[in-house]
Scaffold this active site. Structure first.
Site, PDB file in Angstrom:
ATOM      1  N   CYS A   1       0.683  -1.061  -0.084  1.00  0.00           N
ATOM      2  CA  CYS A   1      -0.147  -0.028   0.023  1.00  0.00           C
ATOM      3  C   CYS A   1       1.086   1.430  -0.001  1.00  0.00           C
ATOM      4  CB  CYS A   1      -0.978  -0.075   1.217  1.00  0.00           C
ATOM      5  SG  CYS A   1      -1.952   1.367   1.380  1.00  0.00           S
TER       6      CYS A   1
ATOM      7  N   CYS B   1      -0.557   4.141   2.081  1.00  0.00           N
ATOM      8  CA  CYS B   1      -0.316   3.936   3.524  1.00  0.00           C
ATOM      9  C   CYS B   1       1.179   4.238   3.913  1.00  0.00           C
ATOM     10  CB  CYS B   1      -0.567   2.407   3.974  1.00  0.00           C
ATOM     11  SG  CYS B   1      -2.130   1.849   3.323  1.00  0.00           S
ATOM     12  N   ASP B   2       2.144   3.630   3.151  1.00  0.00           N
ATOM     13  CA  ASP B   2       3.541   3.563   3.582  1.00  0.00           C
ATOM     14  C   ASP B   2       4.621   4.365   2.936  1.00  0.00           C
ATOM     15  OD1 ASP B   2       2.734   1.786   5.516  1.00  0.00           O
ATOM     16  OD2 ASP B   2       2.856   0.058   3.972  1.00  0.00           O
TER      17      ASP B   2
END
Ligand code: NAP
Length: 297
Positions: free
Chosen positions: A127, A130-131
């Site tokens: 992701c 997300c990261d």
């Protein structure tokens, strides 16, 4: 006793909940992870009619708020079994409904090579939104040739120092516009006709070995690898009530009806021509409407 139990709180499941709640039905949504599903991974959604641009995170939150404001109940439990009589058994409890909508989406496909599991959270992510922020000014690779991979590469190109985009063919499945945008970036390098064959590092991922189709091997030093090679449904546990194809997707005769009366399917987890946000919410609304109509008979 619930009117409708919805398995999965992604866009399809939450849209089913929205429609059922607005029809005054008693609804329970069961979700194993977090609400939002795969759309949480979308950096920007710009193909949803009527909304010029929104992040996947904001879209999921808006939908969640819409559902919970109407009194929708979401329980974070893993469904282990659904019976033909609409009994739903989770890791915590057993519930009964008049109808069940399976909106379980799909999971990130894994490369299935050595050390993949070991480096998750230590250099490997599925992701980018997300990261990605962990890789400011670092070197990253993205693997895949679909919309997700190219979107991820674009997103990361604004954060990281260098982005390798590794794809197993020389043509992308993604929309052309993404390729053109990436070609205009000076910190993005395409590595085509290539597959990742091994992952190296001690505690954290430090490099990847990539093979091209002629068998030529190269080592890329990277801080992070974002794997975006598609999704896989997980429907084996529902085989007692639905038919699934060889790829694990649920069969439905007309879109939302499964082979079991009162059990419906919606979203990415069913066999369909196009897996998009628009088609997921379409399925969700149809499944709920059918369930409401048919339980009244
Ligand atoms: P996808 O379209 O299925 O693409 C998966 C990519 O991974 C393909 O390029 C495939 O290569 C490659 N691949 C599959 N298995 C592989 C393996 N074992 N090793 C190496 N490469 C592998 O998946 P997605 O990009 O996650 O998208 C899923 C759906 O969501 C699509 O319908 C997509 O259009 C949609 N989506 C839409 C948006 C948007 O509209 N903004 C954003 C993201 C996703 P091949 O091409 O060679 O098969």
């Amino acid at each position: 006793m619930y009117d409708i139990i919805i398995v999965g709180a992604g866009p399809a499941g939450l849209t089913s909940a929205l429609y059922a709640l607005r029809a005054n039905k008693k609804v329970l949504v069961l979700e194993a992870k977090s609400y939002g599903g795969q759309i949480l991974n979308a950096n920007k959604i710009e193909n949803y009619p009527g909304i010029a641009s929104i992040s996947g995170f904001d879209f999921a939150n808006n939908l969640y708020n819409q559902v919970t404001k109407l009194g929708g109940i979401i329980k974070y439990e893993t469904v282990n079994r659904v019976e033909a009589d609409k009994t739903v058994i989770t890791n915590k409890d057993t519930y009964q409904a008049k109808a069940v909508i399976l909106a379980t989406g799909s999971e990130n496909r894994k490369l299935q090579i050595e050390n993949e599991q070991k480096f998750i959270g230590k250099g490997i992510s599925y992701c980018a939104t997300c990261d990605g922020h962990f890789y400011k000014n670092k070197i990253v690779a993205v693997n895949g040739g679909g919309n997700t991979a190219l979107e991820d590469a674009l997103y990361l190109a604004d954060i990281a120092k260098k982005v390798y985009l590794i794809h197993r063919r020389d043509e992308f499945r993604a929309e052309d516009a993404y390729r053109e945008e990436l070609e205009a970036k000076n910190n993005v390098e395409f590595i085509l006709n290539s597959t990742i064959v091994s992952l190296k590092g001690e505690e954290n991922l430090t490099s990847i070995i990539v093979n091209d189709k002629d068998g030529k091997e190269q080592e890329l030093v990277v801080d992070g690898l974002f794997i975006a090679i598609g999704q896989e449904p997980k429907n084996e546990i529902f085989k007692n009530v639905v038919d699934i194809n060889e790829h694990g997707y649920i069969e439905s005769d007309d879109g939302v009806h499964t082979k079991t009366s009162g059990i419906y399917v919606a979203g990415d987890t069913r066999i369909k021509m196009l897996r998009q946000l628009t088609t997921a919410v379409s399925d969700g609304s149809i499944a709920a409407t059918m369930a409401i109509k048919e339980m009244a008979k």
